[in-house]
Design a protein around this motif. Structure first.
Motif, PDB file in Angstrom:
ATOM      1  N   ASN A  59       0.901  -1.278   0.226  1.00  0.00           N
ATOM      2  CA  ASN A  59       0.053  -0.070   0.140  1.00  0.00           C
ATOM      3  C   ASN A  59       0.861   1.261  -0.052  1.00  0.00           C
ATOM      4  O   ASN A  59       1.984   1.191   0.383  1.00  0.00           O
ATOM      5  CB  ASN A  59      -0.859  -0.033   1.334  1.00  0.00           C
ATOM      6  N   GLY A  60       0.270   2.341  -0.328  1.00  0.00           N
ATOM      7  CA  GLY A  60       0.826   3.500  -0.366  1.00  0.00           C
ATOM      8  C   GLY A  60       0.484   4.434   0.841  1.00  0.00           C
ATOM      9  O   GLY A  60       0.307   3.927   1.964  1.00  0.00           O
ATOM     10  N   ALA A  61      -0.234   5.730   0.762  1.00  0.00           N
ATOM     11  CA  ALA A  61      -0.344   6.526   1.908  1.00  0.00           C
ATOM     12  C   ALA A  61      -1.757   6.834   1.773  1.00  0.00           C
ATOM     13  O   ALA A  61      -2.097   7.413   0.538  1.00  0.00           O
ATOM     14  CB  ALA A  61       0.494   7.693   2.216  1.00  0.00           C
ATOM     15  N   GLY A  62      -2.384   7.432   2.863  1.00  0.00           N
ATOM     16  CA  GLY A  62      -3.808   7.864   2.720  1.00  0.00           C
ATOM     17  C   GLY A  62      -4.603   7.308   3.776  1.00  0.00           C
ATOM     18  O   GLY A  62      -4.248   6.357   4.298  1.00  0.00           O
ATOM     19  N   ASN A  63      -5.798   7.793   4.134  1.00  0.00           N
ATOM     20  CA  ASN A  63      -6.640   7.237   5.564  1.00  0.00           C
ATOM     21  C   ASN A  63      -7.087   6.278   5.042  1.00  0.00           C
ATOM     22  O   ASN A  63      -7.041   5.520   5.908  1.00  0.00           O
ATOM     23  CB  ASN A  63      -7.653   8.257   5.575  1.00  0.00           C
ATOM     24  N   TYR A  64      -7.428   5.906   3.762  1.00  0.00           N
ATOM     25  CA  TYR A  64      -7.637   4.205   3.531  1.00  0.00           C
ATOM     26  C   TYR A  64      -6.964   3.220   4.128  1.00  0.00           C
ATOM     27  O   TYR A  64      -7.266   2.050   4.613  1.00  0.00           O
ATOM     28  CB  TYR A  64      -7.779   4.140   1.989  1.00  0.00           C
ATOM     29  N   ALA A  65      -5.492   3.525   4.268  1.00  0.00           N
ATOM     30  CA  ALA A  65      -4.676   2.522   4.897  1.00  0.00           C
ATOM     31  C   ALA A  65      -4.681   2.166   6.173  1.00  0.00           C
ATOM     32  O   ALA A  65      -4.421   1.334   6.951  1.00  0.00           O
ATOM     33  CB  ALA A  65      -3.122   3.187   4.606  1.00  0.00           C
ATOM     34  N   ALA A  66      -5.423   3.053   7.267  1.00  0.00           N
ATOM     35  CA  ALA A  66      -5.788   3.105   8.336  1.00  0.00           C
ATOM     36  C   ALA A  66      -6.594   1.922   8.724  1.00  0.00           C
ATOM     37  O   ALA A  66      -6.405   0.928   9.531  1.00  0.00           O
ATOM     38  CB  ALA A  66      -6.341   4.060   9.194  1.00  0.00           C
ATOM     39  N   TRP A  67      -7.510   1.436   7.589  1.00  0.00           N
ATOM     40  CA  TRP A  67      -8.255   0.362   7.663  1.00  0.00           C
ATOM     41  C   TRP A  67      -7.540  -1.023   7.462  1.00  0.00           C
ATOM     42  O   TRP A  67      -7.558  -1.897   8.126  1.00  0.00           O
ATOM     43  CB  TRP A  67      -9.489   0.591   6.698  1.00  0.00           C
ATOM     44  N   LEU A  68      -6.649  -1.021   6.588  1.00  0.00           N
ATOM     45  CA  LEU A  68      -5.760  -1.982   6.461  1.00  0.00           C
ATOM     46  C   LEU A  68      -4.725  -2.302   7.678  1.00  0.00           C
ATOM     47  O   LEU A  68      -4.777  -3.382   8.199  1.00  0.00           O
ATOM     48  CB  LEU A  68      -4.782  -1.581   5.339  1.00  0.00           C
ATOM     49  N   HIS A  69      -4.219  -1.434   8.293  1.00  0.00           N
ATOM     50  CA  HIS A  69      -3.464  -1.520   9.579  1.00  0.00           C
ATOM     51  C   HIS A  69      -4.295  -2.067  10.686  1.00  0.00           C
ATOM     52  O   HIS A  69      -3.796  -2.793  11.291  1.00  0.00           O
ATOM     53  CB  HIS A  69      -2.860  -0.098   9.936  1.00  0.00           C
ATOM     54  N   ALA A 107      -4.813   0.949  -2.627  1.00  0.00           N
ATOM     55  CA  ALA A 107      -4.211   2.406  -2.800  1.00  0.00           C
ATOM     56  C   ALA A 107      -5.827   3.197  -2.752  1.00  0.00           C
ATOM     57  O   ALA A 107      -6.835   2.855  -2.834  1.00  0.00           O
ATOM     58  CB  ALA A 107      -3.834   2.510  -4.278  1.00  0.00           C
ATOM     59  N   GLY A 108      -5.637   4.260  -2.238  1.00  0.00           N
ATOM     60  CA  GLY A 108      -6.800   5.296  -2.377  1.00  0.00           C
ATOM     61  C   GLY A 108      -6.673   5.712  -3.777  1.00  0.00           C
ATOM     62  O   GLY A 108      -5.688   5.820  -4.507  1.00  0.00           O
ATOM     63  N   ASP A 109      -7.946   6.823  -3.857  1.00  0.00           N
ATOM     64  CA  ASP A 109      -7.917   7.351  -5.436  1.00  0.00           C
ATOM     65  C   ASP A 109      -6.822   8.120  -5.584  1.00  0.00           C
ATOM     66  O   ASP A 109      -6.181   8.280  -6.716  1.00  0.00           O
ATOM     67  CB  ASP A 109      -9.347   7.857  -5.722  1.00  0.00           C
ATOM     68  N   GLY A 110      -6.440   9.146  -4.733  1.00  0.00           N
ATOM     69  CA  GLY A 110      -5.619   9.938  -4.803  1.00  0.00           C
ATOM     70  C   GLY A 110      -4.153   9.210  -4.963  1.00  0.00           C
ATOM     71  O   GLY A 110      -3.262   9.735  -5.823  1.00  0.00           O
ATOM     72  N   CYS A 111      -3.935   8.350  -3.855  1.00  0.00           N
ATOM     73  CA  CYS A 111      -2.596   7.793  -3.914  1.00  0.00           C
ATOM     74  C   CYS A 111      -2.257   6.647  -5.220  1.00  0.00           C
ATOM     75  O   CYS A 111      -1.082   6.922  -5.844  1.00  0.00           O
ATOM     76  CB  CYS A 111      -2.687   6.656  -2.733  1.00  0.00           C
TER      77      CYS A 111
END
Length: 543
Positions: free
Chosen positions: A374-384, A426-430
């Motif tokens: 994964n990259g970076a963005g708030n979406y990654a908090a769900w993964l973590h 990935a998020g849409d921006g990421c």
């Protein structure tokens, strides 16, 4: 006599480099000529940032230096994102930059850059090779710098006429690294842990082996030690282990934050305990830290921020197999693990598509050796929070927090391990930072699943925007393309998912596509109210 390009490639072959990532440039044509029949895979990326991130991910997953070739000026500038990841994450990497001819240097030649100034604070080592005969020496110095102590990126600039010139330069044999002996270090670290009433082990850094991970679990159980993972190092201990306490990352479990704040002793195993792990140095204060023991391969880490005693200048993977084992775990570790399980199973996002449900299903459906990037963005908090890592070497994520990393890292992973499943989140921006690398995946047959979480905005920046200036958004909304059509345009397949029930079927379709050597993209539509794993947009606006 060999030209400089041949000397360089022979140097890499002697060190068993199997793959080079690059974007072609006129300034290193001689090196490309030598690569033509060298038996080294050449991966042609679409942008230098993607190539550098692929090289960095290659190193993370193999433990060997990643190698990238880029051209001067704009090419080198683009690659800086990947070099920054390697520097922040402590990843061994070599970046070779084609440079202007020696006779033109200093005249503001086409795309000329002062690379010593450019890379000085961004890389661990920077050097220009000006003599063809000295190329083995310069390359060896960069290799050793990248791999010794705390690993990191080394940058070597190569004037194009130097690469094309010939010299009778003998190869230098690779320096054989001998792991340091553990000696009395295990006794010192174990005794430190035994004296603590409220200990917390924090594991991080790169290069965790399966043997060391298993030994960590046995020692933690023996001493009843809760084990927390540093930011984006959650694969260092099987999360199902009864001593696993969760991760010290963004969106941290409040119970783990309290445990860190209240610890009377910290044992850092490869971890560097930075801003993210300490919530801005609020949970652990450098001016008043608890007792700390640190095991780290870089001697320069000693006393850099934390006054560790003991400090063991050794890689944790060399130390952990010598730690005592037997019995346990006890009540401390059991309580911390129960707190993690409760946190992992909690959360209730708004909307028909709840990202926590998709991540939990993903975690249950994938084999234990699947690699997730994964990259970076708030979406990654769900993964973590909701994914369960089971084995070392399965998490590919930038501790530097670089956007755009997930897809290039997944491409590298798919090329390294074509028989294993690879999933990029990935998020849409990421995603759109490096979406052009879909073409790289297609060209090289990198089969992977790509999950794009679409909330129509740069989510992390929106979160801070709403916290500081509620309901006054500016510059964070995104008008996105049809991601499914984008995947199909690159020879892959895609699914648009708007509700929980459709995700399992889409995932199976995407996995089948990946097994066929193509990209299977799942476009997840996330409710705009879902801002973090624990707070909605309305709740943040309301304070």
């Amino acid at each position: 006599m060999r030209h400089g390009g041949r000397i360089l490639i022979d140097f890499l072959r002697a060190r068993d480099v199997s793959r080079v990532f690059h974007v072609p440039g006129e300034s290193f044509l001689a090196a490309l000529d030598a690569l033509h029949d060298a038996g080294i895979d050449l991966v042609t990326a679409r942008q230098e940032g993607g190539a550098a991130m692929m090289a960095e991910a290659h190193a993370k997953l193999t433990g060997e230096p990643g190698v990238a070739f880029v051209t001067r000026g704009p090419g080198a500038a683009n690659a800086a994102a990947g070099v920054h990841v390697a520097m922040q994450d402590g990843t061994p990497m070599l970046l070779f930059v084609g440079d202007v001819a020696r006779a033109q240097a200093g005249r503001r030649a086409f795309q000329e850059v002062d690379f010593a100034a450019m890379w000085g604070a961004l890389a661990k080592h920077v050097e220009t090779c000006r003599e063809t005969a000295r190329l083995p020496e310069v390359a060896a110095r960069a290799w050793n710098a990248a791999t010794s102590g705390r690993p990191g990126p080394a940058v070597v600039t190569l004037p194009e006429d130097m690469l094309a010139a010939e010299a009778d330069a003998p190869d230098l044999a690779p320096a054989r690294a001998i792991p340091p002996a553990a000696g009395t270090m295990p006794d010192a670290v174990d005794a430190f842990a035994a004296r603590a009433e409220r200990p917390l082990v924090i594991v991080g850094g790169g290069g965790m082996t399966e043997e060391a991970s298993e030994a960590l679990g046995l020692w933690a159980a023996h001493r009843d030690l809760p084990v927390a993972a540093a930011f984006r190092r959650q694969d260092h201990l099987d999360n199902r282990h009864p001593c696993y306490a969760g991760d010290l990352g963004t969106g941290m479990n409040p119970a783990l934050a309290r445990r860190l704040r209240g610890a009377d002793a910290l044992i850092l195993l490869g971890a560097e305990l930075g801003e993210i792990e300490t919530s801005g140095y609020a949970l652990v204060r450098p001016e008043a830290p608890p007792r700390i023991a640190q095991v780290h391969p870089g001697p320069s880490e000693r006393g850099r921020l934390w006054p560790a005693d003991p400090f063991c200048a050794i890689h944790p993977s060399c130390l952990l197999p010598h730690m005592p084992k037997g019995g346990g775990p006890g009540p401390r570790a059991a309580a911390a693990h129960a707190e993690w399980k409760e946190w992992r199973e909690g959360g209730a996002s708004p909307g028909a598509l709840r990202l926590e449900n998709a991540i939990r299903h993903l975690s249950d459906a994938l084999p234990e050796d699947a690699i997730v990037t994964n990259g970076a963005g708030n979406y990654a908090a769900w993964l973590h929070r909701h994914f369960v890592w089971k084995r070392p070497g399965t998490q590919g994520a930038p501790a530097s927090g670089s956007m755009g990393y997930g897809l290039p890292a997944a491409i590298a992973a798919a090329l390294i391990h074509p028989a294993r499943e690879v999933v990029a989140l990935a998020g849409d921006g990421c995603f759109q930072m490096t979406s052009q690398e879909l073409a790289t995946a297609a060209q090289h047959g990198a089969g992977l699943v790509l999950i794009v979480v679409d909330n129509g905005r740069y989510g992390t920046i929106r979160m801070h925007q709403e916290m500081r200036y509620p309901a006054r958004r500016a510059g964070t909304d995104l008008r996105n393309p049809d991601f499914v059509a984008l995947a199909r345009a690159h020879g892959g397949e895609g699914w648009r998912v708007e509700a929980d029930g459709a995700f399992p079927e889409a995932l199976e379709g995407a996995r089948a596509t990946a097994r066929a050597g193509r990209v299977g993209l799942i476009h997840l539509i996330q409710d705009p109210e879902a801002l973090t794993t624990s707070r909605t947009l309305s709740e943040v606006r309301g304070g």
